[in-house]
Scaffold this active site. Structure first.
Site, short mmCIF file in Angstrom:
data_model
loop_
_atom_site.label_atom_id
_atom_site.label_comp_id
_atom_site.label_asym_id
_atom_site.label_seq_id
_atom_site.Cartn_x
_atom_site.Cartn_y
_atom_site.Cartn_z
CG HIS A 28 -1.92 -1.03 1.32
ND1 HIS A 28 -1.64 -2.34 1.56
CD2 HIS A 28 -3.27 -0.95 1.17
CE1 HIS A 28 -2.75 -3.04 1.55
NE2 HIS A 28 -3.76 -2.22 1.32
CD GLU A 49 3.73 -3.19 11.07
OE1 GLU A 49 3.76 -4.00 12.03
OE2 GLU A 49 3.57 -3.57 9.88
CD GLN A 112 -2.65 -5.47 4.36
OE1 GLN A 112 -2.26 -6.15 3.43
NE2 GLN A 112 -1.95 -4.48 4.87
N GLY A 415 3.48 3.61 30.54
CA GLY A 415 4.17 2.50 31.23
C GLY A 415 4.30 1.30 30.32
C1 LIG Z 1 3.09 -3.79 27.23
C2 LIG Z 1 2.94 -4.05 28.70
N1 LIG Z 1 2.47 -5.25 29.10
C3 LIG Z 1 2.36 -5.53 30.43
C4 LIG Z 1 2.69 -4.59 31.36
C5 LIG Z 1 2.53 -4.90 32.87
N2 LIG Z 1 3.87 -4.97 33.52
C6 LIG Z 1 4.37 -3.94 34.21
S1 LIG Z 1 5.86 -4.26 34.87
C7 LIG Z 1 5.86 -5.81 34.25
C8 LIG Z 1 7.03 -6.73 34.52
C9 LIG Z 1 8.26 -6.35 33.79
O1 LIG Z 1 9.22 -7.39 33.88
P1 LIG Z 1 10.67 -7.21 33.32
O2 LIG Z 1 10.65 -6.51 32.03
O3 LIG Z 1 11.33 -8.53 33.34
O4 LIG Z 1 11.35 -6.21 34.35
P2 LIG Z 1 11.63 -6.40 35.92
O5 LIG Z 1 10.41 -5.88 36.64
O6 LIG Z 1 11.87 -7.84 36.17
O7 LIG Z 1 12.81 -5.55 36.14
C10 LIG Z 1 4.67 -6.07 33.55
C11 LIG Z 1 4.34 -7.36 32.88
C12 LIG Z 1 3.12 -3.32 30.88
N3 LIG Z 1 3.41 -2.32 31.70
N4 LIG Z 1 3.28 -3.10 29.55
#
Ligand SMILES: Cc1ncc(C[n+]2csc(CCOP(=O)(O)OP(=O)(O)O)c2C)c(N)n1
Length: 585
Positions: A28, A49, A112, A415
């Site tokens: 596209h 992406e 799509q 986050g």
């Molecule tokens: C895209 C996304 N999916 C899920 C979450 C929820 N989440 C927040 S912190 C976390 C754990 C992160 O683990 P890791 O990257 O191994 O880092 P660590 O806390 O062990 O340092 C999750 C799953 C999020 N914030 N963003």
């Protein structure tokens, strides 16, 4: 001679000084890519992406210029929607160009197609629109970029259906010559005078910087006003380094400000907020004391007093305001705030002592604080640090030592795990001469691990360091605290040889089990001058914020004894992670 929509789009990007775009192919979009070849727009093609969108976001943060990301119709668009959303929440100016099925086939379920992409993007963009005629494209691209870059910055989306893009237009189409104004709104003289009067009366004033300072390119102006007035400076995580950490007036992070306020040594009685919104970074309206005089500067008037009343609202660009304040300071006799500054400094290095003992204890892996200090010990002052992961990003921010704007990048309001590697790519494209290191949790690295391939193909010598605690660490610690060690569910991970995955794509790799080997591994990876992955085994028991050096719970014991912890909730208050507790009905 006729031109197609791609040629018109790319010529307008050139006119707006766009040098590169982060993309993933789809048929596209081919006229855009063909025209990019002719007009030397650098295309960085990613493997997902979302990564393209995040990289464009980082590029915008690093350069202050509009980022550009291009994704194909349907799944390309839905994949990039997360990055659009992050740009929206973090006020990052990125132009998202997305393909679409032919206009004529809108209701016939074409490939799509069948979704209203513009409607889906509207709630998370400053502007989202569709080109319905080829000759409209330059005007719409210019409008989109102007919208992204003026006022509160933010993402914009232009959908170009395939028939509109491939169509050839015979008449000569004008490319807009002036796409955005080259001046930003300045404060009135009266407001500047008032701000100085209020600050002068304070005993413990501070400045708090946010993303508005980053995007207005305020570093030099900020330094000028800080040095003229002697007011200490704190920054949220988007603005770290705008005043170098080692500048005598730097209090550095809002975490440090929180620690200062938790002490009995004095709280700020006046704050000049510069492009720093109240919200997640300021604990809602709670970070600053209720009786603290607030002078808030934001280019977006709606922000002024949004979460709590402001004593002096100034709707203006941060850089312009700081220049005006410095100018007006020339004849001002500023109070001597050195004792207050000393108090600020006393609380800016707390973590070095606080974590020293915890970091040196022998655990089932390396303490993440120790890992971070070992990593930083071999980075030069110029290296950009891109953090990603739950607690990993908190450790990284705590240990970061930003001396230039954008030198530390971390999570924003969304986050969103997975931003680290794409942010590193956008940062490396923006600053080819600087070294870029990405520190990422083993959970987060899985979200964009395929981008090792992009780094290799585009020769981006980024060093990605995985802090591998074999778990979604922040989630484990949350479950342990709330439910006990025998109630872990969907939060543990496997051994994960992320380094060997990177090797498969052609990266340098290292696997580190001992803290003493970290510095050498990082040094070697940097010397390899190619993309690298270092997999460091860290201690899952080392929870962020746990200063005792003792494991939160004995995981093994509690896993097997099956004891259920006492519920912590009272009759009226229910414990919740991340947010204030819930008051039950
Ligand atoms: C895209 C996304 N999916 C899920 C979450 C929820 N989440 C927040 S912190 C976390 C754990 C992160 O683990 P890791 O990257 O191994 O880092 P660590 O806390 O062990 O340092 C999750 C799953 C999020 N914030 N963003």
């Amino acid at each position: 001679m006729s031109t197609d929509g791609g040629e018109l789009l790319v010529r307008t990007l050139k006119q707006a000084d766009v040098a590169c775009a982060f993309v993933l192919h789809g048929g596209h979009l081919d006229p855009i890519f063909q025209a990019s070849l002719d007009h030397s727009i650098r295309l960085i093609d990613t493997r997902h992406e979302a990564a393209a969108g995040h990289a464009a976001d980082a590029y915008a943060r690093q350069t202050g210029r509009v980022g550009v990301a291009i994704a194909t119709a349907g799944p390309g668009f839905t994949n990039i929607l997360t990055a659009i959303t992050q740009c929206y929440l973090d006020a990052s100016p990125v132009l998202f160009v997305v393909g679409a099925a032919p206009l004529r086939d809108v209701e016939v379920w074409p490939l799509q197609g069948g979704i209203d992409q513009v409607a889906m993007a509207k709630p998370v963009t400053k502007w989202a629109g569709q080109a319905t005629r080829t000759e409209q494209i330059p005007h719409l691209v210019a409008h989109a970029i102007r919208t992204a870059m003026t006022g509160r910055p933010g993402p914009v989306l232009l959908e170009v259906p395939i028939d509109v893009l491939f169509n050839r237009h015979d008449a000569k189409v004008e490319i807009p010559q002036t796409i955005q104004p080259d001046t930003a709104p300045a404060p009135s003289q009266h407001q500047v005078k008032q701000a100085i009067e209020r600050l002068k009366q304070a005993e413990r004033p501070i400045m708090v910087l946010g993303g508005g300072c980053l995007f207005s390119g305020a570093a030099e102006a900020l330094r000028g006003f800080a040095e003229a007035s002697g007011i200490p400076v704190y920054a949220n995580n988007k603005a770290l380094g705008i005043l170098p950490i080692d500048h005598p007036l730097s209090g550095y992070s809002l975490t440090n400000l929180g620690v200062l306020q938790a002490s009995d040594n004095g709280k700020p009685d006046a704050a000049l907020l510069l492009g720093a919104r109240f919200g997640m970074f300021t604990q809602g309206d709670k970070l600053l004391p209720g009786d603290c005089q607030l002078i808030q500067v934001d280019v977006n008037g709606a922000e002024l007093g949004r979460l709590r009343p402001v004593d002096l609202p100034i709707q203006a660009d941060c850089r312009e305001t700081l220049l005006a304040l410095t100018q007006a300071s020339q004849d001002v006799d500023w109070p001597d705030w050195r004792p207050w500054l000393e108090t600020v400094h006393q609380h800016s290095h707390w973590h070095e002592a606080a974590y020293a003992e915890a970091a040196s204890r022998a655990g089932q892996g390396i303490h993440p604080y120790r890992a971070m200090t070992e990593i930083l010990s071999v980075l030069d002052d110029d290296t950009i640090l891109c953090a990603d992961g739950g607690e990993t990003s908190l450790w990284a921010e705590l240990c970061s030592q930003a001396r230039t704007p954008g030198q530390y990048t971390g999570h924003g309001y969304l986050g969103c795990l997975g931003i680290g590697m794409p942010f590193a790519m956008g940062s490396q494209i923006a600053h080819p001469a600087r070294r870029v290191v990405c520190v990422v949790g083993d959970g987060a690295v899985g979200m964009n691990i395929q981008e090792f391939d992009t780094m290799v193909r585009h020769e981006l010598p980024i060093v990605t360091i995985v802090l591998n605690n074999k778990a979604w660490g922040m989630c484990v610690h949350g479950q342990q605290a709330m439910y006990g060690g025998n109630r872990l569910v969907v939060t543990t991970l496997g051994e994960g040889r992320y380094d060997r995955v990177a090797e498969g794509f052609g990266c340098f790799w290292a696997y580190v089990e001992k803290a003493g080997d970290i510095a050498a591994a990082v040094t070697e990876a940097l010397a390899a001058k190619k993309p690298a992955c270092i997999n460091i085994l860290t201690d899952l028991d080392a929870a962020y914020g746990d200063l005792s050096g003792v494991a939160l719970v004995d995981q093994e014991a509690e896993q097997t004894d099956g004891a259920t912890p006492e519920p912590k909730d009272s009759e009226t208050e229910i414990e919740m992670p991340y947010y204030d507790n819930l008051q039950s009905d």
